[in-house]
Write an enzyme that holds these catalytic residues in place. Structure first.
Site, PDB file in Angstrom:
ATOM      1  N   HIS A 186       0.861  -1.191   0.000  1.00 59.07           N
ATOM      2  CA  HIS A 186       0.000   0.000   0.000  1.00 59.07           C
ATOM      3  C   HIS A 186       0.897   1.240   0.000  1.00 59.07           C
ATOM      4  O   HIS A 186       1.786   1.363   0.828  1.00 59.07           O
ATOM      5  CB  HIS A 186      -0.904  -0.018   1.238  1.00 59.07           C
ATOM      6  CG  HIS A 186      -2.086   0.903   1.151  1.00 59.07           C
ATOM      7  ND1 HIS A 186      -1.955   2.250   0.882  1.00 59.07           N
ATOM      8  CD2 HIS A 186      -3.413   0.680   1.292  1.00 59.07           C
ATOM      9  CE1 HIS A 186      -3.173   2.799   0.872  1.00 59.07           C
ATOM     10  NE2 HIS A 186      -4.071   1.865   1.109  1.00 59.07           N
ATOM     11  N   GLU A 238      -8.376  -4.452   7.075  1.00 56.03           N
ATOM     12  CA  GLU A 238      -7.814  -3.174   7.550  1.00 56.03           C
ATOM     13  C   GLU A 238      -8.722  -2.637   8.641  1.00 56.03           C
ATOM     14  O   GLU A 238      -9.099  -1.467   8.643  1.00 56.03           O
ATOM     15  CB  GLU A 238      -7.783  -2.147   6.420  1.00 56.03           C
ATOM     16  CG  GLU A 238      -7.037  -2.543   5.179  1.00 56.03           C
ATOM     17  CD  GLU A 238      -7.170  -1.490   4.075  1.00 56.03           C
ATOM     18  OE1 GLU A 238      -8.325  -1.150   3.716  1.00 56.03           O
ATOM     19  OE2 GLU A 238      -6.137  -1.014   3.602  1.00 56.03           O
ATOM     20  N   HIS A 250     -15.271   1.306   1.851  1.00 60.63           N
ATOM     21  CA  HIS A 250     -15.305   2.468   0.950  1.00 60.63           C
ATOM     22  C   HIS A 250     -16.471   2.392  -0.042  1.00 60.63           C
ATOM     23  O   HIS A 250     -17.152   3.389  -0.260  1.00 60.63           O
ATOM     24  CB  HIS A 250     -13.999   2.571   0.162  1.00 60.63           C
ATOM     25  CG  HIS A 250     -12.798   2.833   1.020  1.00 60.63           C
ATOM     26  ND1 HIS A 250     -11.522   2.926   0.502  1.00 60.63           N
ATOM     27  CD2 HIS A 250     -12.662   3.017   2.354  1.00 60.63           C
ATOM     28  CE1 HIS A 250     -10.665   3.147   1.486  1.00 60.63           C
ATOM     29  NE2 HIS A 250     -11.329   3.207   2.619  1.00 60.63           N
TER      30      HIS A 250
HETATM   31 ZN    ZN Z   1     -10.343   3.474   4.301  1.00 54.49          ZN
HETATM   32 FE    FE Z   2      -8.652   0.160   2.002  1.00 55.68          FE
HETATM   33 FE    FE Z   3      -6.282   2.326   1.334  1.00 60.56          FE
END
Ligand code: ZN
Ligand code: FE
Ligand code: FE
Length: 277
Positions: free
Chosen positions: A67, A256, A179
């Site tokens: 990332h 995450e 998201h």
């Molecule tokens: Zn996020």
């Molecule tokens: Fe993410």
């Molecule tokens: Fe991200």
């Protein structure tokens, strides 16, 4: 194979991340290529990488996800900020070649008042400057929540970026469940419909990884606050459908969620339990 893991701290190197992943039942992981806020990248330790690659092979690891730091913005209105994003992305991709065949994910950027069209153009321009025909890393655009002036919360925006990238064979998409829900795609009530829309606009063949996060906020909230699996607005049943969906189940799933290692271990165990044969 169920490829499941979580975000790990990269500070102790690749072998340590591999060992940590194994200790929590994971067979992949995500890591920041450098301090998420800062700019300095540690030099690659080739011995550490070689030890990790041996461990990964022995233990049948799946694809890894790197990332990019959150702070880079390839479509800032400030040219120096865009230049910094180009340098960082380019340098990260060179270092990714030590771990060939993996994925590198970044947030497309925030247009900072320039408008979506300018943002998309600047993101594609950046990619056209840094991608190399010979690279062995696939670069992923992350689906965004649509907070502030973020680009990439609509599938059409991701499509438009891909259309403008010359070496688009080296590009894919990482779908973040928190998201997309925050962006207004109802993956709880209509997962098939959302995936059909993704397929029509972006193409499911472009989808290379899933960030598996619950959301603290309801559909369309545009907030981007991750929640532990089952404790947010998406809920455990939605994740059961996501990890088993025929269009998704072959992909690497990366947590995450706001967790320490023990929390990640518990979520990985839960998801393995929910996974069908
Ligand atoms: Zn996020
Ligand atoms: Fe993410
Ligand atoms: Fe991200």
């Amino acid at each position: 194979m169920f490829t499941i893991g979580c975000h790990l701290s990269a500070s102790d190197g690749f072998l340590a991340m591999g060992q940590t992943a194994l200790s929590i039942g994971a067979n992949t992981f995500q890591f920041f290529t450098r301090n998420p806020r800062g700019s300095r990248a540690k030099a690659i330790d080739e011995q550490d990488v070689a030890s990790f690659l041996a461990l990964a092979k022995e233990n049948d690891f799946g694809t890894l996800l790197a990332h990019a730091p959150y702070t880079i913005n390839p479509c800032s209105k400030d040219e120096r900020t865009r230049e910094f994003a180009r340098m960082t992305l380019s340098d990260d991709l060179q270092r990714m070649e030590y771990l060939p065949g993996n994925l590198y994910n970044f947030h497309p950027g925030s247009h900072t008042g320039q408008g979506i069209e300018v943002g998309i153009t600047q993101i594609a321009d950046t990619l056209n400057e840094i991608l190399r025909p010979e690279q062995r890393t696939t670069v992923l655009l992350e689906t965004m929540a649509g907070k502030g002036s973020e680009v990439g919360s609509r599938f059409e925006e991701l499509r438009e970026i891909l259309n403008r990238v010359e070496l688009s064979d080296h590009m894919g998409v990482c779908l973040d469940t928190c998201h997309v829900s925050d962006a207004g795609y109802d993956i709880v009530g209509n997962l098939d419909g959302v995936l059909a829309e993704f397929d029509r606009i972006v193409g499911l063949d472009r989808l290379k990884a899933i960030h598996i996060n619950d959301s603290m906020n309801p559909l369309g909230a545009h907030k981007d606050r991750h929640e532990k699996i089952g404790q947010g607005f998406l809920g455990t049943e939605a994740f059961e459908r996501i990890i088993n969906h025929p269009a998704l189940r072959h992909l690497p799933f990366l947590l995450e969620t706001p967790n320490e290692l023990s929390g990640y271990a518990a979520e990985i165990a839960l998801l393995k339990d929910l996974r069908s044969e």
